[in-house]
Design an enzyme around this catalytic site. Structure first.
Site, PDB file in Angstrom:
ATOM      1  N   HIS A 121       0.836  -1.210   0.000  1.00  0.00           N
ATOM      2  CA  HIS A 121       0.000   0.000   0.000  1.00  0.00           C
ATOM      3  C   HIS A 121       0.869   1.258   0.000  1.00  0.00           C
ATOM      4  CE1 HIS A 121      -4.049  -1.589   0.620  1.00  0.00           C
ATOM      5  NE2 HIS A 121      -3.507  -2.497   1.395  1.00  0.00           N
ATOM      6  N   LYS A 122       1.908   1.232   0.864  1.00  0.00           N
ATOM      7  CA  LYS A 122       2.790   2.402   0.943  1.00  0.00           C
ATOM      8  C   LYS A 122       3.498   2.621  -0.388  1.00  0.00           C
ATOM      9  CE  LYS A 122       4.094   2.318   5.841  1.00  0.00           C
ATOM     10  NZ  LYS A 122       5.234   2.160   6.757  1.00  0.00           N
TER      11      LYS A 122
ATOM     12  N   ASP B 162       8.861   5.829   8.121  1.00  0.00           N
ATOM     13  CA  ASP B 162       8.190   5.293   9.288  1.00  0.00           C
ATOM     14  C   ASP B 162       7.065   6.262   9.605  1.00  0.00           C
ATOM     15  OD1 ASP B 162       7.961   3.176  11.062  1.00  0.00           O
ATOM     16  OD2 ASP B 162       9.096   4.191  12.633  1.00  0.00           O
TER      17      ASP B 162
ATOM     18  N   PHE C 125      -5.420   1.076   4.397  1.00  0.00           N
ATOM     19  CA  PHE C 125      -4.843   0.093   5.316  1.00  0.00           C
ATOM     20  C   PHE C 125      -4.713   0.717   6.695  1.00  0.00           C
ATOM     21  CE2 PHE C 125      -0.430   1.603   5.938  1.00  0.00           C
ATOM     22  CZ  PHE C 125      -0.408   2.619   5.010  1.00  0.00           C
TER      23      PHE C 125
ATOM     24  N   TYR D 207      -4.945   2.270  10.138  1.00  0.00           N
ATOM     25  CA  TYR D 207      -5.993   2.990  10.872  1.00  0.00           C
ATOM     26  C   TYR D 207      -6.902   3.819   9.954  1.00  0.00           C
ATOM     27  CZ  TYR D 207      -3.003   1.841  14.885  1.00  0.00           C
ATOM     28  OH  TYR D 207      -2.260   1.171  15.840  1.00  0.00           O
TER      29      TYR D 207
HETATM   30  P1  IMP Z   1       5.066   1.601   9.837  1.00  0.00           P
HETATM   31  O1  IMP Z   1       5.771   1.175  11.080  1.00  0.00           O
HETATM   32  O2  IMP Z   1       5.563   2.878   9.265  1.00  0.00           O
HETATM   33  O3  IMP Z   1       4.905   0.517   8.830  1.00  0.00           O
HETATM   34  O4  IMP Z   1       3.564   1.962  10.198  1.00  0.00           O
HETATM   35  C1  IMP Z   1       3.051   1.853  11.452  1.00  0.00           C
HETATM   36  C2  IMP Z   1       1.581   1.566  11.407  1.00  0.00           C
HETATM   37  O5  IMP Z   1       0.910   2.814  11.253  1.00  0.00           O
HETATM   38  C3  IMP Z   1       1.093   0.685  10.273  1.00  0.00           C
HETATM   39  O6  IMP Z   1       1.099  -0.646  10.602  1.00  0.00           O
HETATM   40  C4  IMP Z   1      -0.311   1.150  10.123  1.00  0.00           C
HETATM   41  O7  IMP Z   1      -1.134   0.514  11.043  1.00  0.00           O
HETATM   42  C5  IMP Z   1      -0.229   2.614  10.490  1.00  0.00           C
HETATM   43  N1  IMP Z   1      -0.164   3.474   9.315  1.00  0.00           N
HETATM   44  C6  IMP Z   1       0.933   3.949   8.690  1.00  0.00           C
HETATM   45  N2  IMP Z   1       0.567   4.732   7.653  1.00  0.00           N
HETATM   46  C7  IMP Z   1      -0.791   4.729   7.647  1.00  0.00           C
HETATM   47  C8  IMP Z   1      -1.750   5.345   6.804  1.00  0.00           C
HETATM   48  O8  IMP Z   1      -1.461   6.053   5.825  1.00  0.00           O
HETATM   49  N3  IMP Z   1      -3.037   5.099   7.120  1.00  0.00           N
HETATM   50  C9  IMP Z   1      -3.420   4.320   8.165  1.00  0.00           C
HETATM   51  N4  IMP Z   1      -2.566   3.725   8.970  1.00  0.00           N
HETATM   52  C10 IMP Z   1      -1.253   3.933   8.713  1.00  0.00           C
END
Ligand code: IMP
Length: 192
Positions: A11-12, A68, A148, A150
């Site tokens: 998704h990212k 992150d 995805f 939140y």
């Molecule tokens: P990460 O450690 O950067 O992968 O992201 C931490 C968590 O934040 C992810 O598992 C998601 O639950 C949430 N997250 C990150 N980006 C988004 C977004 O754009 N929308 C919703 N949740 C996000």
């Protein structure tokens, strides 16, 4: 320019590719043939992002970036923040994380929250970071099926829909990741 995006989150990668244009080619870890879950052991988004891009640059010698992101909820003192992915445990379940968040906010009227993204870029061994913030609020219930994490419980300021009720173009009008990526693109363009 070819850059590895140090993520396993499709998704990212899709969101960032929707912002990057022209001659910036982004390949994910999977596309680079790297099967690795990079740890995020630190207490800040900045350190975790740096650790991910440092790891991949050391492994490949290819210019790369990582990001992150954390959801920071005002009434919870900034939680889940850097722990957003594992808020409800190591299973990293989006559903369990949302359940925990909504339970913590039950009866709480201050629903203010923000997403904060930090991108760490490594070009020729030198790091630069970029930040993107999206202010908004946490809903009482899930709304929508897209996106995805939140997304179903986050409504950005100035919108009536949750991120999960928006398509990619809609989310990109507000998105923390888009804002940080635009700064990354401006920086890359300034190099050439
Ligand atoms: P990460 O450690 O950067 O992968 O992201 C931490 C968590 O934040 C992810 O598992 C998601 O639950 C949430 N997250 C990150 N980006 C988004 C977004 O754009 N929308 C919703 N949740 C996000």
């Amino acid at each position: 320019m070819k850059l590895i995006f140090a993520t396993n989150n499709a998704h990212k990668a899709e969101e960032i590719r929707s912002v990057l244009k022209g001659d910036i080619q982004v390949i994910t870890l999977k596309e680079a043939g790297i099967d690795l879950e990079i740890p995020e052991p630190y207490d800040s988004l900045e350190e975790n992002a740096r650790s991910k891009s440092t790891t991949i640059f050391a492994m490949t010698g290819i210019n790369c970036f990582s990001e992150d992101t954390g959801l920071e909820v005002a009434a919870l003192g900034g939680e889940p923040g850097v722990k957003s992915a594992r808020y409800a445990g190591e299973g990293r379940s989006f559903d369990a994380n949302i359940d925990k968040l909504l339970a913590r906010l039950e009866g709480v009227t201050d629903r203010k929250a923000r997403f904060r993204t930090v991108i760490s870029l490594f070009i020729d061994g030198r790091e630069t970071q970029f930040e993107g913030i999206c202010e908004g609020r946490i809903t009482e219930k899930r709304k929508g099926e897209n996106g995805f994490g939140y997304d179903p419980v986050f409504v950005p300021d100035g919108a009536a829909l949750s991120f999960a009720e928006m398509d990619m173009a809609g989310k990109n009008k507000f998105s923390h990741r888009k804002k940080a990526t635009e700064k990354l693109v401006a920086f890359l363009n300034s190099l050439s």
